[in-house]
Design a protein around this motif. Structure first.
Motif, PDB file in Angstrom:
ATOM      1  N   VAL A  65       6.819   8.702  -4.290  1.00 12.31           N
ATOM      2  CA  VAL A  65       6.017   8.366  -3.114  1.00 12.31           C
ATOM      3  C   VAL A  65       6.843   7.451  -2.224  1.00 12.31           C
ATOM      4  CG1 VAL A  65       3.917   7.199  -2.319  1.00 12.31           C
ATOM      5  CG2 VAL A  65       3.868   8.552  -4.432  1.00 12.31           C
ATOM      6  N   ARG A  66       6.966   7.813  -0.969  1.00 11.41           N
ATOM      7  CA  ARG A  66       7.714   6.968  -0.030  1.00 11.41           C
ATOM      8  C   ARG A  66       6.886   5.748   0.353  1.00 11.41           C
ATOM      9  NH1 ARG A  66      12.408   8.703   1.219  1.00 11.41           N
ATOM     10  NH2 ARG A  66      12.898  10.897   1.354  1.00 11.41           N
ATOM     11  N   GLY A  67       7.563   4.607   0.367  1.00 15.01           N
ATOM     12  CA  GLY A  67       6.931   3.357   0.777  1.00 15.01           C
ATOM     13  C   GLY A  67       7.602   2.827   2.031  1.00 15.01           C
ATOM     14  N   GLN A  68       7.277   1.613   2.411  1.00 16.87           N
ATOM     15  CA  GLN A  68       7.842   0.998   3.613  1.00 16.87           C
ATOM     16  C   GLN A  68       9.317   0.638   3.435  1.00 16.87           C
ATOM     17  OE1 GLN A  68       5.273  -2.340   4.110  1.00 16.87           O
ATOM     18  NE2 GLN A  68       3.533  -1.101   4.781  1.00 16.87           N
ATOM     19  N   ARG A 126       0.852  -1.188   0.000  1.00 16.77           N
ATOM     20  CA  ARG A 126       0.000   0.000   0.000  1.00 16.77           C
ATOM     21  C   ARG A 126       0.885   1.235   0.000  1.00 16.77           C
ATOM     22  NH1 ARG A 126      -4.589  -1.742  -1.010  1.00 16.77           N
ATOM     23  NH2 ARG A 126      -5.524   0.300  -1.002  1.00 16.77           N
ATOM     24  N   LYS A 127       0.522   2.180  -0.888  1.00 11.65           N
ATOM     25  CA  LYS A 127       1.311   3.398  -1.041  1.00 11.65           C
ATOM     26  C   LYS A 127       0.360   4.589  -0.985  1.00 11.65           C
ATOM     27  CE  LYS A 127       3.484   0.587  -4.495  1.00 11.65           C
ATOM     28  NZ  LYS A 127       2.482  -0.406  -4.317  1.00 11.65           N
ATOM     29  N   GLN A 128       0.663   5.580  -0.158  1.00 13.19           N
ATOM     30  CA  GLN A 128      -0.212   6.738   0.010  1.00 13.19           C
ATOM     31  C   GLN A 128       0.242   7.886  -0.881  1.00 13.19           C
ATOM     32  OE1 GLN A 128      -3.133   7.086   2.017  1.00 13.19           O
ATOM     33  NE2 GLN A 128      -3.244   8.870   0.676  1.00 13.19           N
ATOM     34  N   LEU A 129      -0.628   8.298  -1.802  1.00 13.96           N
ATOM     35  CA  LEU A 129      -0.339   9.466  -2.628  1.00 13.96           C
ATOM     36  C   LEU A 129      -0.443  10.718  -1.766  1.00 13.96           C
ATOM     37  CD1 LEU A 129      -2.391   8.557  -5.825  1.00 13.96           C
ATOM     38  CD2 LEU A 129       0.101   8.731  -5.669  1.00 13.96           C
ATOM     39  N   PRO A 130       0.395  11.709  -2.023  1.00 15.48           N
ATOM     40  CA  PRO A 130       0.311  12.948  -1.241  1.00 15.48           C
ATOM     41  C   PRO A 130      -0.902  13.788  -1.651  1.00 15.48           C
ATOM     42  CG  PRO A 130       1.950  13.163  -2.952  1.00 15.48           C
ATOM     43  CD  PRO A 130       1.464  11.739  -3.009  1.00 15.48           C
TER      44      PRO A 130
END
Length: 174
Positions: free
Chosen positions: A47-50, A18-22
């Protein structure tokens, strides 16, 4: 035989993470800007991920808008090289050709999605050399939408109206 940077299982994990868009991601990704001295428009977003950064790159030919690429790539933390997980392509002047190790070549003349595979890496090819034809998008913007959905990018929640009592001419409230 070359070594694979990521196994098929690791590629699947990165795609499904899961990746959160800004907020306001649309301004950076959906507005394609002309690139100097080329016949392309481009946009991009990181986009920063884990486990690192996911980079979304969009390129579209100005003369032939159906010639485009939407790339979803991954970069490990503290590394410079990008690993292309998926590439959603439009109709290029020449069809894409899959070149399997065993069996006949397969030509894909229309829209197609490239996917990173362990096999391609082990045989010294681009990680996303394999592609499948698709009818799931019809232009660069529907390809962006599909790429975000397929690769588990979450869009931020819609911000509520900060001043709901203020009249709005366009909605007929003024």
């Amino acid at each position: 035989m070359a070594e694979a940077k990521f196994t098929d299982e690791e590629v699947s994990h990165l795609v499904n993470e899961r990746k959160q868009l800004p907020r306001r991601w649309e301004r950076r990704l959906l507005i394609l800007r002309p690139k100097e001295k080329t016949s392309h428009k481009r946009s991009g977003l990181v986009v920063r991920g884990q486990t690192g950064e996911f980079e979304i790159r969009v390129r579209q030919c100005t003369d032939y808008p159906l010639d485009f690429s939407v790339i979803i790539a991954f970069r490990k933390t503290n590394e410079n090289s990008l690993f292309i997980l998926r590439r959603y392509n439009g109709r290029h002047p020449a069809p894409h050709v899959n070149k399997p190790l065993n069996g006949p070549k397969e030509s894909l003349p229309g829209f197609h999605i490239h996917m990173a595979t362990e096999e391609a890496q082990r045989h010294g090819r681009d990680e996303e050399a394999y592609a499948v034809g698709t009818s799931d998008y019809t232009d660069v913007f529907s390809a962006i939408d599909l790429a975000l959905k397929d690769c588990n990018f979450d869009k931020p929640p819609i911000e509520p109206d900060k001043n709901p009592d203020q009249s709005d001419f366009w909605r007929g409230n003024g």
